[in-house]
Design an enzyme around this catalytic site. Structure first.
Site, short mmCIF file in Angstrom:
data_model
loop_
_atom_site.label_atom_id
_atom_site.label_comp_id
_atom_site.label_asym_id
_atom_site.label_seq_id
_atom_site.Cartn_x
_atom_site.Cartn_y
_atom_site.Cartn_z
N HIS B 327 44.68 36.20 34.54
CA HIS B 327 44.47 37.01 35.73
C HIS B 327 43.21 37.81 35.47
O HIS B 327 43.09 38.44 34.42
CB HIS B 327 45.67 37.92 35.96
CG HIS B 327 45.70 38.50 37.33
ND1 HIS B 327 44.82 39.47 37.72
CD2 HIS B 327 46.47 38.23 38.41
CE1 HIS B 327 45.06 39.78 38.99
NE2 HIS B 327 46.06 39.04 39.43
N ARG B 347 40.46 44.53 45.06
CA ARG B 347 39.15 43.97 45.38
C ARG B 347 39.08 43.57 46.85
O ARG B 347 38.05 43.68 47.49
CB ARG B 347 38.87 42.76 44.48
CG ARG B 347 38.44 43.17 43.07
CD ARG B 347 38.39 41.98 42.13
NE ARG B 347 39.74 41.54 41.78
CZ ARG B 347 40.09 40.27 41.64
NH1 ARG B 347 39.21 39.32 41.80
NH2 ARG B 347 41.32 39.97 41.30
#
Lengths: 262, 549
Positions: B327, B347
Site C-alpha cells: 500500500h 489523496r
C-alpha cells in the site's frame, strides 16, 4: 548524494527500532524492573527494545485485537492508569504490567432457540450484570474510551439496542472485568447482547434473502460458467464496457440499462 | 516527546513555504503530470519491490523450484524443520479428531464452523489467541452482490479486472457466487451490519467496483466478523476444541501421502503434540511479518508464513507467490503509528506527496503499485526522503491542503479515525502534514487450491490469505474478508465430506520432512534456517549481541 544515501543506512527495518545517535533515553519499569529505552516508542515497542520477545500480550499491533491491555502507574503518583500497549507511548517513570489474559464468565447459549425475551435471557445468563454497583471503574479503565458502566446500565434497563451500539467499539481486552468490584464480565455480556441485537432486533435485509434464494436455485451458475470459459480479450471488453452505478444513487433505486445479467 | 520533533518542525516549514502556490495551482485544476505508460513501466521495473531484481531470487527446492520470489520468502521455503524426526514418536497421537484446522482467523474459524455443522469433531490449532489474525484489522468492508442492480456476474468482472485478468477464473466465480450466502450467514449469526431503518444493507463503492456492494460494520468490519465467529465457535465447544499458543510446525502424511494431522508446538511449555485427523485445513494467513525487503507492514504479529512453509515442505505447489501488495501510504511517524494505513481518500481529497524540500515529485493518484514505486524512488535514488528520529525514511503527505481546498473542518468530517489516531500523539493533520512510506499489506499468492479449497495433497485443504489465485496479482478492497469466509466454508464443508468416508488409521509419517532436508542438501542450500519462524524477533542489536548463551 548517492554516498550520503549509503551513509544513512542501516535504516530501521520492519518493526525493529534503530534509534539515531543522541536519542533521548528514558527509564521505564517493566513489571518493576528498570530498563532504559528511547523516548517516543509505544509501550509494546519499548518492551521489545528492552529485549523481550512477545508470546502473549501482542496481537494486531494496531489497536483492535485487545491482546495488549496494560496497567501502569508513574513513580510517585497513586493513580492507576490503563491503555493498550501498542497504542500508548512509553513515558519516563512508567511502571508497567500487561494483562494478556483475564478469566471471564462466559456461559454458552443458543442464539437460535432462546426461551424468553432477550432481556430475560440476559438475566438468566448474566445475573451479575444486575448487581452493578455503579462505581464507574470500568469506564475509567476502558482503553477504547467506552462508557462501560453506561452500557451495563442500559442492559439492566432492557435497552439492548442501546447497549449493543454503546459497546460496539469493544476490543474484548478484559481490563474492565479485571477491575469490577461486582465481578461482572462486562465484555462477554456485551458480546451476547450485540449478537442478540444483530440476530433478533435489527430488521432483516429482504433483498439479501431474495438473492440467497436465487443463488441456491442455481440462477447464476450458467452466467458464471460462461465468464469462466471466455477468452481474456472478451472478458476485458465486458470489463471495460460495464456500467458503473453512480456514487450518489439512492439505495435500491438505480438500475443499469442492461438488466439481462442480473 | 509528542508531536513532531524540532528537527522535523524545521522541515515542515519548507512544506508550508511551497503550500500557497501549490494550493493555488490545485484550485486552477493544474496537477503534477502523471507518468506516461512507458515511464510507469520503467518506474515499476526499477523501484517496485515486485519488479526489482535486487532482493529476489529463485527458490532452490520444492514444487516451485526455479520460481523467482522475494528473498525472504525463498529463504523461508528453504528452511529446515525444527523437529528431530528421529526422536519423535509417531506411534501414538495426543489428540484424535475428524478435522484439524491450522490457524484460527476468519478462514480457519469459518472452516471449523462449517465442519461442525456437518457433525464433525474439529480441533483448531492456533499460534496466538483464537482470532489473532489480519481478519480483525480489515476496516473497510466485505463485498457481495446482493442489491437489485447487481449480480455475481458483475462482481466477477470487477474482481478479475482488478486483478489484471491474472486470477484463476474458477476461484473468482466461486467467490462471486457465494458472497451473498456469506453475508446472509453472518446476518443470521447476529453480526451488526450497517443497515438502513428497513433492514436494507448499507453498501458503498470501493476501488474498482461497478456497483455499490461494500458491506460494513462501522470501521471495524473485520473485528466484528471475527468476534462473532469466535463467539459462535465457543458455543460449539462440544464439537470444536481450540488449542491456543500451539502452532503447527509440520504436517503429518500417511503412507499414501495424504494429509492426516500435524505436529503442534506449545509455545509456552515447549512440548510437541501429535494430532491425528482425517483431513487438514490450513488457514494460517500471510507473510507480512517476514518484512519483505525491510518494509514495515500492516499485518498482525503472527503473519510469518507458517502455512506455506509447512505445506511446501509436504509437497503443495504455490501460485503467484512472487506477488505482494504494497500500500503506497503507510504511516512512518510517530513510531506508534508505523504501518498504519493512510487511506487513498486523503489523496483523493487533494493532499499532495512532497519530498524533504517540500516539492512535488509525482501525481498523487497513480495506481497503487506505481505510486509506491514513485515514493521509493524519491527516497532511494533521488535521496530526498525525510529521516525520522527512529531511523525510517519517507515523504510528506500534505493533508492541511484538504481544509484549504474544501473548507475548514473537512478533515475532521471525512477522516475522523485518522484525525484521532494522529491527534492522540499531538499531531493535528489538518494543520501539519503526515510522514509516509509504502507498507507491506497483503500476500497475493499462496497455496494452490481448487474451488473447493483442495490443495494438490490429498486430504489437505487451504483457505484465505495463505492461498493464491483468487485475487491474481492485485486484490481489490473488500474481497479479502469475503475470500476467507467463502473458501473457509468451502474448505470446511469439503473436508467434512471427505472425512466422513475416511478411517483414521493411516500410519503417521514425517518422511516428507526427511526427504525435503535431503533435497536442501542436494541443492547446496547452506545453513538453512529453522522454519516456520513462528514469531518475529524485534530485539535490537545491542540486546542480540549480548545473548551469548
Amino acid at each position: 548524494m548517492a554516498d550520503d544515501n549509503k551513509k544513512q543506512k542501516p535504516l530501521a527495518t520492519g518493526d525493529r527500532t534503530i534509534p539515531p545517535a543522541g536519542a533521548k533515553m528514558i527509564a521505564i519499569y517493566i513489571m518493576g524492573r528498570e530498563y532504559m529505552v528511547p523516548e517516543t516508542l509505544t509501550i509494546m515497542k519499548a518492551i521489545e527494545y528492552a529485549g523481550y520477545q512477545y508470546v502473549r500480550g501482542c496481537g494486531c499491533r494496531g489497536g483492535i485485537c485487545g491482546a495488549c491491555g496494560t496497567f501502569y502507574r508513574f513513580t510517585g503518583d497513586y493513580k492507576l492508569r490503563s491503555g493498550l500497549a501498542c497504542q500508548t507511548v512509553a513515558e519516563p517513570g512508567m511502571i508497567i504490567m500487561q494483562l494478556p489474559f483475564f478469566p471471564a464468565n462466559r456461559p454458552d447459549y443458543k442464539l437460535e432457540n432462546m426461551q424468553g425475551t432477550p432481556h430475560e435471557e440476559l438475566r438468566k445468563l448474566y445475573p451479575e450484570v444486575f448487581k452493578c454497583v455503579g462505581c464507574g471503574t470500568c469506564s475509567r479503565t476502558c482503553p477504547m474510551d467506552i462508557d462501560v458502566m453506561d452500557y451495563i446500565a442500559l442492559m439492566k434497563r432492557g435497552d439492548l439496542k442501546g447497549a449493543a451500539i454503546k459497546s460496539f467499539d469493544c476490543v474484548m481486552c478484559g481490563l474492565c472485568a479485571s477491575r469490577c468490584p461486582a465481578q461482572i464480565s462486562q465484555f462477554t455480556a456485551a458480546m451476547f447482547v450485540r449478537r442478540v441485537y444483530g440476530k433478533h432486533i435489527l430488521p432483516k435485509a429482504e433483498h439479501l434473502k431474495k438473492r440467497v434464494e436465487e443463488i441456491k436455485s442455481g440462477k447464476y451458475e450458467k452466467l458464471l460458467k460462461e465468464l469462466e470459459g471466455m477468452k481474456q480479450e472478451d472478458v476485458k471488453k465486458l470489463y471495460v464496457e460495464r456500467e458503473r452505478e453512480p456514487d450518489l444513487a439512492e439505495p435500491g433505486k438505480w438500475m443499469p440499462k442492461d438488466t439481462s445479467k442480473l | 516527546m509528542s508531536g513532531y520533533t524540532p528537527e522535523l518542525k524545521e522541515l515542515i516549514k519548507k512544506v508550508e513555504a511551497t503550500r500557497p502556490a501549490r494550493v493555488e495551482k490545485a484550485r486552477r485544476g493544474e496537477h503534477f503530470p502523471a507518468l506516461t505508460m512507458d515511464e510507469r513501466k520503467k518506474w515499476l521495473d526499477n523501484y517496485h519491490p515486485d519488479f526489482k531484481e535486487e532482493g529476489r531470487r529463485a527458490v532452490a527446492v520444492g514444487p516451485n523450484i526455479g520460481t523467482i520470489m522475494p528473498e525472504e520468502v525463498a529463504f523461508a521455503l528453504e528452511s529446515t524443520s525444527r523437529l528431530d524426526t528421529k526422536k519423535i514418536n509417531l506411534s501414538k497421537a495426543d489428540y484424535e479428531t475428524d478435522l484439524l484446522v491450522i490457524g484460527a482467523g476468519g478462514a480457519g474459524t469459518a472452516a471449523a464452523l462449517a465442519a461442525a455443522d456437518k457433525g464433525l469433531k474439529v480441533i483448531i490449532s492456533n499460534k496466538l489467541r483464537h482470532g489473532d489474525s489480519n481478519t480483525v484489522m480489515a476496516e473497510g468492508g466485505i463485498q457481495a452482490a446482493d442489491q437489485e442492480s447487481d449480480s455475481p456476474y458483475y462482481h466477477y468482472l470487477d474482481v478479475i479486472g482488478g486483478g489484471h485478468f491474472s486470477n484463476r477464473p474458477e476461484l473468482v466465480a466461486a467467490m462471486a457466487n457465494d458472497a451473498p450466502l456469506i453475508i446472509h450467514w453472518l446476518e443470521d449469526l447476529g453480526m451488526m451490519f450497517d443497515k438502513h431503518a428497513d433492514g436494507r444493507m448499507v453498501v458503498r463503492h470501493g476501488g474498482g467496483t461497478s456497483r455499490k456492494r461494500m458491506h460494513s460494520a462501522g470501521d471495524m468490519t473485520g473485528a466484528e466478523i471475527m468476534r462473532v465467529l469466535r463467539d459462535e465457535a465457543k458455543n460449539r465447544a462440544e464439537s470444536i476444541k481450540v488449542l491456543e499458543f500451539s502452532p503447527a510446525v509440520e504436517l503429518l502424511l500417511d503412507e499414501k501421502g495424504a494429509a492426516c494431522g500435524a505436529v503442534l508446538y506449545n509455545l509456552e511449555t515447549k512440548e510437541y503434540y501429535i494430532v491425528r485427523s482425517k483431513a487438514v485445513v490450513i488457514a494460517t494467513g500471510g507473510f507480512g511479518r517476514l518484512h519483505i525487503q525491510g518494509f514495515p507492514t500492516t499485518n498482525h504479529y503472527g503473519a510469518t508464513a507458517d502455512g506455506i512453509v509447512i505445506a511446501y515442505r509436504a509437497g503443495a505447489a504455490l501460485e503467484d507467490i512472487e506477488s505482494t501488495q504494497y500500500h503506497p501510504t503507510g504511516a512512518i511517524y510517530p513510531e506508534q503509528n508505523v504501518g498504519l494505513l493512510i487511506t487513498e481518500k486523503v489523496r483523493g481529497l487533494g493532499a499532495q506527496l512532497l519530498n524533504i524540500d517540500g516539492e512535488q515529485f509525482c501525481f498523487p493518484l497513480e495506481p497503487r503499485d506505481v505510486e509506491s514505486a514513485c515514493i521509493i524512488r524519491e527516497c532511494t535514488d533521488i535521496s530526498k526522503g525525510v529521516i525520522t528520529p527512529t531511523g525510517r525514511f519517507g515523504v510528506w503527505l500534505d493533508s492541511p491542503m484538504i481544509d484549504l481546498l474544501h473548507g475548514e473542518g473537512t478533515i475532521k468530517k471525512e477522516l475522523p479515525a485518522k484525525y484521532i489516531q494522529f491527534k492522540r500523539y499531538h499531531i493535528d493533520i489538518s494543520k501539519e502534514p503526515m510522514l509516509l512510506y509504502p507498507t507491506l499489506h497483503y500476500q497475493n499468492g499462496g497455496i494452490k487450491i481448487d474451488a473447493n479449497g483442495r490443495s494438490a495433497i490429498d486430504g489437505l485443504y487451504a483457505a484465505g490469505e495463505v492461498t493464491g489465485g483468487v485475487h491474481g496479482r492485485n486484490r481489490l478492497m473488500g474481497n479479502s474478508l469475503l475470500d476467507i469466509l467463502v473458501f473457509g466454508r468451502r474448505a470446511g464443508l469439503n473436508a467434512a465430506e471427505a472425512a466422513k468416508t475416511k478411517s483414521n488409521t493411516g500410519k503417521l509419517s514425517l518422511a516428507h520432512v526427511d526427504k525435503f532436508s535431503a533435497e536442501l542438501k542436494k541443492a547446496g542450500v547452506k545453513n538453512p534456517s529453522v522454519g516456520p519462524i513462528l514469531l518475529p524477533d524485534y530485539a535490537p542489536e545491542h540486546v542480540k549481541t549480548r545473548q551469548w548463551g
